[in-house]
Design a protein around this motif. Structure first.
Motif, short mmCIF file in Angstrom:
data_model
loop_
_atom_site.label_atom_id
_atom_site.label_comp_id
_atom_site.label_asym_id
_atom_site.label_seq_id
_atom_site.Cartn_x
_atom_site.Cartn_y
_atom_site.Cartn_z
N GLN A 83 14.48 5.79 -0.91
CA GLN A 83 14.95 4.43 -1.19
C GLN A 83 14.40 3.42 -0.17
OE1 GLN A 83 19.16 4.37 -2.00
NE2 GLN A 83 18.94 2.68 -3.41
N LEU A 84 13.08 3.41 -0.03
CA LEU A 84 12.44 2.51 0.92
C LEU A 84 12.43 1.08 0.40
CD1 LEU A 84 9.27 4.62 1.81
CD2 LEU A 84 11.35 4.40 3.16
N PRO A 85 12.40 0.10 1.31
CA PRO A 85 12.11 -1.27 0.89
C PRO A 85 10.72 -1.33 0.27
CG PRO A 85 12.98 -1.22 3.13
CD PRO A 85 12.68 0.20 2.75
N LEU A 86 10.45 -2.38 -0.49
CA LEU A 86 9.19 -2.46 -1.23
C LEU A 86 7.99 -2.45 -0.30
CD1 LEU A 86 7.71 -2.77 -3.91
CD2 LEU A 86 7.94 -5.24 -3.67
N ILE A 143 1.68 13.98 -8.79
CA ILE A 143 2.84 13.38 -8.11
C ILE A 143 2.80 11.86 -8.24
CG2 ILE A 143 4.14 13.23 -5.96
CD1 ILE A 143 2.61 15.77 -5.04
N ASP A 144 3.68 11.31 -9.05
CA ASP A 144 3.87 9.87 -9.09
C ASP A 144 4.77 9.47 -7.92
OD1 ASP A 144 2.38 9.56 -11.43
OD2 ASP A 144 4.11 9.89 -12.72
N TYR A 145 4.35 8.46 -7.17
CA TYR A 145 5.08 8.10 -5.96
C TYR A 145 6.24 7.16 -6.27
CZ TYR A 145 6.15 6.38 -1.29
OH TYR A 145 6.80 6.04 -0.13
N ALA A 146 7.45 7.63 -5.98
CA ALA A 146 8.68 6.90 -6.27
C ALA A 146 9.45 6.60 -4.99
CB ALA A 146 9.56 7.70 -7.24
N GLY A 147 8.74 6.06 -3.99
CA GLY A 147 9.36 5.80 -2.70
C GLY A 147 10.48 4.78 -2.74
N LEU A 148 10.54 3.96 -3.80
CA LEU A 148 11.61 2.97 -3.91
C LEU A 148 12.96 3.58 -4.27
CD1 LEU A 148 9.74 0.20 -5.98
CD2 LEU A 148 10.30 0.13 -3.54
N PHE A 149 12.93 4.84 -4.70
CA PHE A 149 14.13 5.44 -5.29
C PHE A 149 14.74 6.47 -4.34
CE2 PHE A 149 11.51 3.76 -8.60
CZ PHE A 149 12.41 3.18 -9.48
N PRO A 154 7.20 -1.14 2.82
CA PRO A 154 6.68 0.16 3.28
C PRO A 154 6.31 1.09 2.13
CG PRO A 154 9.04 -0.04 3.73
CD PRO A 154 8.56 -1.39 3.31
N ALA A 155 7.01 0.99 1.02
CA ALA A 155 6.70 1.87 -0.12
C ALA A 155 5.31 1.58 -0.67
CB ALA A 155 7.76 1.73 -1.21
N ILE A 156 4.99 0.30 -0.90
CA ILE A 156 3.68 -0.01 -1.47
C ILE A 156 2.58 0.18 -0.43
CG2 ILE A 156 3.76 -2.50 -0.98
CD1 ILE A 156 2.32 -0.75 -4.13
N GLN A 157 2.88 -0.02 0.85
CA GLN A 157 1.90 0.27 1.90
C GLN A 157 1.62 1.77 1.98
OE1 GLN A 157 3.63 -1.64 5.35
NE2 GLN A 157 2.54 -3.56 4.98
N ASN A 158 2.67 2.58 1.80
CA ASN A 158 2.47 4.03 1.75
C ASN A 158 1.52 4.39 0.62
OD1 ASN A 158 4.17 4.57 3.89
ND2 ASN A 158 5.89 5.21 2.62
N TYR A 159 1.77 3.83 -0.56
CA TYR A 159 0.95 4.17 -1.73
C TYR A 159 -0.51 3.77 -1.51
CZ TYR A 159 -0.59 4.58 -6.57
OH TYR A 159 -1.27 4.92 -7.72
N ALA A 160 -0.72 2.60 -0.92
CA ALA A 160 -2.08 2.16 -0.64
C ALA A 160 -2.76 3.11 0.34
CB ALA A 160 -2.08 0.74 -0.08
N ALA A 161 -2.01 3.58 1.35
CA ALA A 161 -2.57 4.52 2.32
C ALA A 161 -2.87 5.86 1.67
CB ALA A 161 -1.60 4.70 3.48
N TYR A 162 -1.95 6.34 0.82
CA TYR A 162 -2.16 7.63 0.15
C TYR A 162 -3.44 7.61 -0.69
CZ TYR A 162 2.82 8.41 1.23
OH TYR A 162 4.03 8.54 1.86
N LYS A 163 -3.81 6.46 -1.22
CA LYS A 163 -5.02 6.34 -2.04
C LYS A 163 -6.27 6.73 -1.25
CE LYS A 163 -4.15 4.46 -6.24
NZ LYS A 163 -4.90 4.64 -7.50
N SER A 164 -6.19 6.66 0.09
CA SER A 164 -7.35 6.99 0.93
C SER A 164 -7.25 8.37 1.56
CB SER A 164 -7.50 5.93 2.04
OG SER A 164 -7.69 4.65 1.48
N TYR A 165 -6.16 9.10 1.32
CA TYR A 165 -5.99 10.43 1.88
C TYR A 165 -6.96 11.40 1.20
CZ TYR A 165 -1.56 9.50 4.36
OH TYR A 165 -0.60 9.05 5.22
N LYS A 166 -7.29 12.48 1.92
CA LYS A 166 -8.15 13.50 1.31
C LYS A 166 -7.42 14.20 0.15
CE LYS A 166 -6.97 17.34 4.44
NZ LYS A 166 -7.52 18.35 5.38
N ASP A 167 -6.08 14.14 0.15
CA ASP A 167 -5.30 14.72 -0.95
C ASP A 167 -5.00 13.71 -2.05
OD1 ASP A 167 -5.18 17.14 0.42
OD2 ASP A 167 -3.30 16.63 1.41
N SER A 168 -5.69 12.58 -2.04
CA SER A 168 -5.37 11.53 -3.01
C SER A 168 -5.56 11.99 -4.46
CB SER A 168 -6.23 10.29 -2.75
OG SER A 168 -7.60 10.58 -2.90
N TRP A 169 -6.33 13.06 -4.66
CA TRP A 169 -6.53 13.58 -6.02
C TRP A 169 -5.23 14.10 -6.63
CZ3 TRP A 169 -5.58 18.83 -6.72
CH2 TRP A 169 -5.49 19.60 -5.54
#
Length: 320
Positions: free
Chosen positions: A30-33, A20-26, A35-50
């Motif tokens: 259609q998030l502002p930049l 899953i490539d994260y496309a939160g901007l779209f 929260p979208a990039i903060q989401n991606y940074a947080a997802y990197k630490s999730y147990k499902d980050s794989w």
């Protein structure tokens, strides 16, 4: 559809890894930049980050990421798939490409070691591309070691299939004679019903790319694992398990378009089963070793404006 730990390791992980490539901007998120990039940074630490792939952003907006790069590190890298600008013709496309690549090079130089742009999604002009255009796209993006996927932007009208197959022929011809391997990006949905290709249309591309050995990635509309009707778009949305399983079976079993369309149209989750050997649709199987190879070389990933929604559905199906 509950599976054992051994099956998870051998089959599901091969199937879902970095899917899953994260496309939160779209749209539709259609998030502002920020929260979208903060989401991606947080997802990197999730147990499902794989399961997480790249952060998708237009090349023209890369500079806006500068303040957020400190959210990442060499250990938790910002992996990006950049989207090129749209164009109306060949020369316009090449000019846009050059400007986009310059922005990417400058951004990576500013953040060396922390940022990696290793994928480029290039919207083609709404015409069948010629060999000169494909060669320029491939050679110029290859200088930056990027895997490049060309998006066919022609309308889903009565000439779409003919134009799509001609485009696949041109890409296959280029790939065959060159050392590069251009892929195809297929848009599988949108925010309105008319943006969703039919199962038969998606099957045309899956079979066409299989026959021509063209790598693929997907975007839009693949929020759920299994195809289902959704009121928010007033149509049935494609399921990402349908699409990737159909693509894998097209390449391993050389299935015809009609059978692939049936897999894509299937709304019964019990027909898709992970086993200790791989994944099956009814009595057709793709082995785990083939899943891994196909994910690496043929069926790359898909863009989704949500990383949570697909995972929630996978849990409902007891897959993770």
């Amino acid at each position: 559809m509950k599976v054992s730990e051994d099956v998870f390791k051998s089959s599901i992980q091969a199937y879902l890894s970095n899917l899953i490539d994260y496309a939160g901007l779209f749209p539709p998120a259609q998030l502002p930049l920020e929260p979208a990039i903060q989401n991606y940074a947080a997802y990197k630490s999730y147990k499902d980050s794989w399961m997480l792939g790249r952060f998708i952003i237009p090349a023209t907006r890369l500079g806006e990421l500068d303040p957020y790069v400190p959210l990442f590190s060499e250990e938790k890298r910002l992996d990006i798939s950049a989207i090129g600008g749209r164009s109306k013709g060949v020369e316009d496309c090449l000019n846009v490409l050059g400007a986009d690549l310059k922005k990417q090079a400058n951004f990576c130089m500013r953040h060396e070691g922390i940022v990696a742009i290793n994928m480029f999604e290039m919207p083609l002009p709404p015409i069948v591309p010629n060999q000169r255009l494909l060669e320029r796209i491939a050679t110029e993006t290859a200088e930056y070691n990027m895997q490049t996927f060309c998006e066919v932007t022609m309308s889903l009208d009565e000439e779409w299939e003919m134009n799509m197959l001609k485009t696949l022929d041109e890409i296959a011809q280029y790939n065959l004679k060159s050392g590069h391997s251009l892929g195809v990006k297929l848009r599988t949905g949108g925010v309105t019903a008319n943006a969703f290709p039919t199962p038969e249309q998606v099957a045309t591309v899956l079979v066409g790319c299989s026959e021509r050995n063209i790598p693929q990635k997907f975007t839009a509309g693949l929020h759920h694992p299994i195809r289902m009707y959704r009121e928010e778009v007033n149509t049935s949305m494609h399921g990402f398990l349908n699409v990737f399983t159909a693509g894998m079976l097209a390449r391993t079993h050389k299935l015809d378009r009609a059978t692939i369309a049936k897999i894509l149209a299937d709304q019964e989750s019990s027909n898709f089963t992970f086993t200790n050997r791989g994944i099956t649709w009814k009595d057709l199987e793709v082995e785990a070793s083939d899943i891994e190879q196909l994910r690496q070389n043929a069926l790359c990933s898909y863009g989704s404006c949500s990383f949570c929604e697909p995972r929630e559905d996978l849990r409902t199906l007891q897959l993770i």
